[in-house]
Scaffold this motif. Structure first.
Motif, PDB file in Angstrom:
ATOM      1  N   LEU A  75     -47.804 -32.857  42.439  1.00  0.00           N
ATOM      2  CA  LEU A  75     -48.803 -32.219  41.598  1.00  0.00           C
ATOM      3  C   LEU A  75     -49.951 -33.193  41.349  1.00  0.00           C
ATOM      4  O   LEU A  75     -49.910 -34.355  41.761  1.00  0.00           O
ATOM      5  N   GLU A  76     -50.991 -32.725  40.649  1.00  0.00           N
ATOM      6  CA  GLU A  76     -52.162 -33.554  40.409  1.00  0.00           C
ATOM      7  C   GLU A  76     -51.836 -34.787  39.571  1.00  0.00           C
ATOM      8  O   GLU A  76     -52.477 -35.827  39.700  1.00  0.00           O
ATOM      9  N   LYS A 117     -49.297 -36.572  39.851  1.00  0.00           N
ATOM     10  CA  LYS A 117     -48.448 -37.408  40.690  1.00  0.00           C
ATOM     11  C   LYS A 117     -46.957 -37.176  40.467  1.00  0.00           C
ATOM     12  O   LYS A 117     -46.125 -37.908  40.991  1.00  0.00           O
ATOM     13  N   THR A 118     -46.608 -36.157  39.667  1.00  0.00           N
ATOM     14  CA  THR A 118     -45.216 -35.747  39.567  1.00  0.00           C
ATOM     15  C   THR A 118     -44.963 -34.668  40.610  1.00  0.00           C
ATOM     16  O   THR A 118     -45.870 -34.280  41.349  1.00  0.00           O
ATOM     17  N   TYR A 119     -43.726 -34.183  40.674  1.00  0.00           N
ATOM     18  CA  TYR A 119     -43.391 -33.135  41.620  1.00  0.00           C
ATOM     19  C   TYR A 119     -43.013 -31.864  40.871  1.00  0.00           C
ATOM     20  O   TYR A 119     -42.448 -31.910  39.774  1.00  0.00           O
ATOM     21  N   GLY A 120     -43.324 -30.737  41.451  1.00  0.00           N
ATOM     22  CA  GLY A 120     -42.993 -29.456  40.835  1.00  0.00           C
ATOM     23  C   GLY A 120     -43.109 -28.331  41.842  1.00  0.00           C
ATOM     24  O   GLY A 120     -43.522 -28.525  42.988  1.00  0.00           O
ATOM     25  N   TYR A 121     -42.761 -27.117  41.395  1.00  0.00           N
ATOM     26  CA  TYR A 121     -42.804 -25.957  42.273  1.00  0.00           C
ATOM     27  C   TYR A 121     -44.163 -25.276  42.162  1.00  0.00           C
ATOM     28  O   TYR A 121     -44.663 -25.011  41.072  1.00  0.00           O
ATOM     29  N   VAL A 122     -44.750 -25.016  43.313  1.00  0.00           N
ATOM     30  CA  VAL A 122     -46.089 -24.436  43.390  1.00  0.00           C
ATOM     31  C   VAL A 122     -46.015 -23.148  44.193  1.00  0.00           C
ATOM     32  O   VAL A 122     -45.341 -23.080  45.220  1.00  0.00           O
TER      33      VAL A 122
END
Length: 739
Positions: free
Chosen positions: A558-559, A561-566
Motif C-alpha cells: 500500500l502507499e 508501505k504496509t501490505y493489504g488487500y486491494v
C-alpha cells in the motif's frame, strides 16, 4: 513548465525569511529589515493575512510580527524562528521557552484557531493554568529549561499573559480578520518521549528526527523550507508524561536533586563553569534512542529529542526495566541518571542500551474461547469464499467475512451472487459485529432468479461486542429445464456445432472466461446493417454476464508501505474511457475469447450511426422507434466474431431484449443484480457533429427501455468496487454459417 515555475515562486515567497532570498509576490514586500504586505496600493496594518500555508499578522506599521501576540482578547504565537515559515501562526502543542502551551488547532465555540488555551482543559484532556502553561496533576507548571522555541526574551511573563488572557472578549479573536476560510496546521518536531537507560555512547554528524532544517541551499526546490521548525515538540509526548507519573510511583522523586533530577523524573539542563551567552551560543540538536545492546535495531521506547546550547549538560532520568509488547523483560546496561555534556557542531545521537533478561507470563485472557471461536468461523468463511473465487485462503482479508451493518451485508451478498455459476448452490458465511446479517437484499435485487436460506450458526460476546455467524445457502436460478420449456437444448461442444442449418430456438453452448453460457438462435436469416444477406444465423446469449466478472482482491504493498488487500477490477467492469465500441473494454474482452467460437462467422460490426433520445419507460418490446433519432457518423471498418448488439439490431430484435432462457414472456428481473441492471449496446449517443459524448446506449432491464448510459461510473461511491464497476452487464452474440 511555466505554470510550475510560477507556482514554485509563490510557495517560496512567504517561506523565505531575512537572510534568505525572497522574491516578492502576491503583495509581500521587503522593507529594510522587515516584511510588509501590500494591497490596493497600501500596507495592511493591524490585521491577519492568509498566505499559502498559514496566517500572518501585520502590526501597526504594517510589519510582519513574530513571537507572542495578543489580539481580540486572545494570545497567539507567531513563529520567530529564522528558518522555515517565519511569522506563521502556530497551532497545537508548542514548547516555548521551556514551557508547553496549547494553541487551538481549529475554530470552536470557545477559541478561534491558533488561540492559546488558558485556565482549563485542552481537547486531548490535559490542563493548563491561567498563563496557558501545561500543569501536572499537582497543578505545578511542567518546565524544562531551554526546551522548545527560544524567544530570547521573557518580556511576556507568566503573570502578564495570565492577566491579558483573562481580559477581552473571546469573540473578538474570532473576528480578527481570519474568518475568510480555513488554514493548514503548522507542523513541528517531536519532543521528549519515554524515559529509559543510557549507555553514553554517542555519534555526531547525523540529522535527528524533528531537528531543524539546515539545508540553506535547497530554497529552489519545491516545498523547501515549508516544514515548521520547532525546537521541541508541537505535541506533548504522552509516554513522557506516563513515565513521569510512573517514576513518581516508583520512588524516583526521592533521588538526589543535586544531580539535576526534577521531582517529576524529567531531564534538566545545567550550565557548566563558563556559560555561553546568547550572542555566541550554538544550538545543538540531540536525540536519545532506547535500543537493545547487541544490534541497536530493536527500539524499546520512543526516541527522545530536543535542542540544547553548545556546552551545556543534559541530565536524563529513566527506568531500569522495560517490558515490551511481547512481554520480554529488558534491563538497563547502566544505572541512571545519564549525564552528558553536549557539544557541537552537528547533531548528537546517544544510545541507551538494554539487555533482555527474561519473559513475563502471558496474562490469562478471559475472552480466549470467544477469540478462538471467531478465528474458527473466519477461517470457515474464507474457505467458502476461496472455493468460489479461486483465491488462496490466506489472501482473503477478514473484512470480506465481517460485516458491521446492513449496507455491508447487502454489498457482500450481491457481489458474491454475481459470481455464482448457474444452478449451483453455494454456502456463504457472514459474521455480523453488533449486527445480524439478513439476506432480504438478494430477493429485492434478484427476485425469482435467486433461491436462498439462512441459518444462524453461532452467537457470542467478545470485548463488549456481539458477533452473529450466519450461513447462507444461495443458488442462482436462471436456466430453464428442457422439460419446463419443451424446447431442444444443446448437446455438447462437438456435435451441436456441426449442424448445417439453424432454426430459431436452437441452442449452442460457448465458453467465456472459464464459464459456459447458452446462446439461442433468434434469427435464422441474419443480414448485416446494410441489409445484405449474410447466409447466417444470429445467436444471442441467454443471460446477462455481470460487470464484476473476473474482479478479485489481491495482496500488495500500500502507499504507507504496509501490505493489504486491494480491489482488482475485472477486464470489462465498464464500457471504457470513451463511447467508441472499437476501443472499448467490452470488445477487447470478447475478442480474447473468440477462439472458443472459431466456427462463428467474422462479420462487419462497425458502427455507422449515433442516436439521440430514449424509448419510453416501461414500454419494453412495445417501444416506439421514433423515440430514437439516428445520425450518420461515417462507415466504421470493424469486424469480429463475438460482439454485442447495436441500436439498429436491438430495435429489430426487440422481442428478445427482455426475454431470457427461452421464455416466451418478458422475464428481465431474472437477470437483474447489482452489476447487471441492464446490458450494453455498441451504438454511441450523439449527433453527426458531436458523438464523443461519454454516453452509449444500453438496454434497461429494470425499467424496460433503451436509453443512454455513462460509459463508466463517476467514482464517487464509498465502495471501491462501485467506483469503477458499472451496473451494466454484457449480453454477447455471434453468427453461425447457415445453409
Amino acid at each position: 513548465m511555466k505554470r510550475r515555475f510560477v507556482k514554485e515562486l509563490a510557495v517560496l515567497a512567504v517561506l523565505a525569511v531575512a537572510g534568505r532570498a525572497m522574491p516578492a509576490y502576491a503583495g509581500w514586500q521587503q522593507q529594510a529589515d522587515c516584511w510588509k504586505y501590500e494591497e490596493d496600493g497600501g500596507w495592511i496594518t493591524e490585521s491577519w493575512v492568509k498566505e499559502n500555508d498559514g496566517w500572518y499578522y501585520l502590526g501597526a506599521e504594517g510589519k510582519m510580527e513574530t513571537g507572542w501576540k495578543q489580539t481580540g482578547g486572545f494570545w497567539y504565537f507567531l513563529n520567530p524562528v529564522r528558518l522555515g515559515a517565519c511569522g506563521r501562526m502556530l497551532t497545537g502543542w508548542q514548547w516555548i521557552d521551556g514551557r508547553c502551551y496549547y494553541l487551538a488547532e481549529g475554530n470552536n465555540c470557545e477559541y478561534p484557531e491558533g488561540a492559546m488555551y488558558v485556565n482549563g482543559q485542552t481537547p486531548d484532556g490535559y490542563w493548563v493554568d491561567e498563563s496557558g502553561a501545561w500543569v501536572d496533576a499537582r497543578g505545578d507548571v511542567v518546565e524544562i529549561l531551554g526546551k522548545g522555541i527560544l524567544t530570547g526574551s521573557q518580556a511576556e511573563s507568566k503573570e502578564s499573559r495570565a492577566v491579558s488572557a483573562g481580559g477581552g472578549s473571546k469573540s473578538g479573536g474570532r473576528s480578527s480578520g481570519r474568518s475568510k476560510g480555513g488554514y493548514s496546521r503548522s507542523g513541528g518536531g517531536s519532543g521528549d518521549s519515554s524515559s529509559g537507560i543510557a549507555s553514553g555512547y554517542s555519534r555526531s554528524g547525523q540529522n535527528s528526527a524533528g531537528s531543524r532544517d539546515n539545508s540553506e541551499g535547497k530554497s529552489g526546490e519545491e516545498g523547501s523550507g515549508r516544514d515548521e521548525i520547532s525546537q521541541g515538540s508541537d505535541s506533548r509526548d504522552r509516554q513522557d508524561r506516563n513515565d513521569r507519573e510512573d517514576n513518581q510511583d516508583e520512588g524516583v522523586r526521592g533521588e538526589s536533586q543535586d544531580q539535576g533530577i526534577r521531582n517529576d523524573g524529567s531531564l534538566e539542563i545545567e550550565t557548566p563553569g563558563h556559560k555561553a551567552t546568547d550572542s555566541n551560543a550554538m544550538e545543538v540538536n540531540w536525540q536519545i534512542r532506547f535500543v537493545d545492546r547487541d544490534t541497536h535495531q530493536t527500539l524499546l521506547a520512543e526516541t527522545r529529542q530536543g535542542q540544547i546550547k553548545d556546552g551545556e549538560k543534559l541530565i536524563l532520568n529513566f527506568r531500569n526495566r522495560i517490558v515490551d509488547q511481547e512481554q520480554h523483560v529488558w534491563e538497563s546496561a547502566e544505572n541512571p541518571p545519564l549525564e552528558l555534556e553536549v557539544y557541537g557542531p552537528g547533531d548528537r545521537i546517544y544510545y541507551v542500551e538494554y539487555i533482555r533478561t527474561g519473559q513475563l507470563d502471558e496474562p490469562e485472557d478471559p475472552f480466549l474461547e470467544a477469540r478462538n471461536r471467531l478465528k474458527s468461523w473466519l477461517e470457515m468463511g474464507k474457505q467458502q469464499e476461496a472455493a468460489l473465487t479461486g483465491e488462496a485462503v490466506s489472501e482473503i482479508p477478514d473484512s470480506r467475512i465481517l460485516v458491521g451493518d446492513s449496507r455491508e451485508t447487502k454489498g457482500r451478498l450481491l457481489t458474491i451472487f454475481g459470481r455464482l455459476p448457474f444452478e449451483e448452490e453455494h454456502a456463504v458465511y457472514l459474521i455480523g459485529k453488533n449486527h445480524e446479517p439478513e439476506g432480504t437484499a438478494l430477493k429485492n435485487y434478484y427476485g425469482d432468479s435467486v433461491q436462498y436460506s439462512k441459518l444462524r450458526e453461532d452467537q457470542f460476546s467478545l470485548d463488549r461486542d456481539v458477533y452473529t455467524v450466519a450461513r447462507f445457502s444461495v443458488k442462482r436460478v436462471s436456466k430453464l429445464r428442457e422439460e419446463e420449456t419443451g424446447e431442444r437444448t444443446e448437446t455438447d461442444f462437438g456435435e451441436a456445432w456441426e449442424k448445417a442449418h439453424w432454426n430459431v430456438g436452437d441452442v449452442l453452448t460457448g465458453e467465456i472466461d472459464g464459464e459456459c453460457y447458452r446462446f439461442r438462435c433468434i434469427d435464422q436469416n441474419y443480414s448485416d446493417l446494410g441489409g445484405n444477406h449474410q447466409e447466417g444465423a444470429l445467436f444471442l446469449c441467454d443471460c446477462v454476464i455481470p460487470a464484476n466478472t473476473g474482479s478479485s482482491y489481491i495482496y500488495e504493498p500500500l502507499e504507507d508501505k504496509t501490505y493489504g488487500y486491494v480491489f482488482c477490477p475485472g477486464p470489462a467492469v465498464n464500457f471504457g474511457d470513451g463511447n467508441d465500441y472499437k476501443y472499448s473494454n467490452i470488445r477487447r474482452w470478447l475478442k480474447t475469447w473468440e477462439e472458443n467460437f472459431h466456427r462463428a462467422r467474422d462479420i462487419d460490426i462497425g458502427v455507422s450511426f449515433a442516436y439521440m433520445g430514449s424509448t419510453g419507460q416501461g414500454m419494453y418490446d412495445q417501444l416506439l422507434e421514433s423515440d430514437l433519432k439516428a445520425y450518420p457518423i461515417g462507415n466504421q471498418k470493424l469486424t469480429g466474431k463475438l460482439f454485442i448488439l447495436s441500436v439498429e439490431e436491438a430495435l429489430k430484435y426487440r422481442d428478445w431484449l427482455w426475454s431470457f432462457d427461452g421464455s416466451q414472456q418478458e422475464n428481465s428481473l431474472s437477470q437483474t443484480g447489482a452489476f447487471s441492471k441492464g446490458y450494453w449496446l455498441r451504438s454511441p449517443v450523439g449527433t453527426s457533429e458531436n458523438h464523443n459524448t461519454g454516453l452509449v446506449y444500453g438496454v434497461d432491464l429494470e425499467n424496460g427501455r433503451i436509453c443512454p448510459v455513462k460509459v463508466r461510473p463517476d467514482g464517487t461511491a464509498e465502495e471501491k468496487e462501485l467506483c469503477v464497476t458499472s451496473s451494466m452487464g454484457i449480453r454477447p452474440a455471434f453468427v453461425m454459417p447457415q445453409q
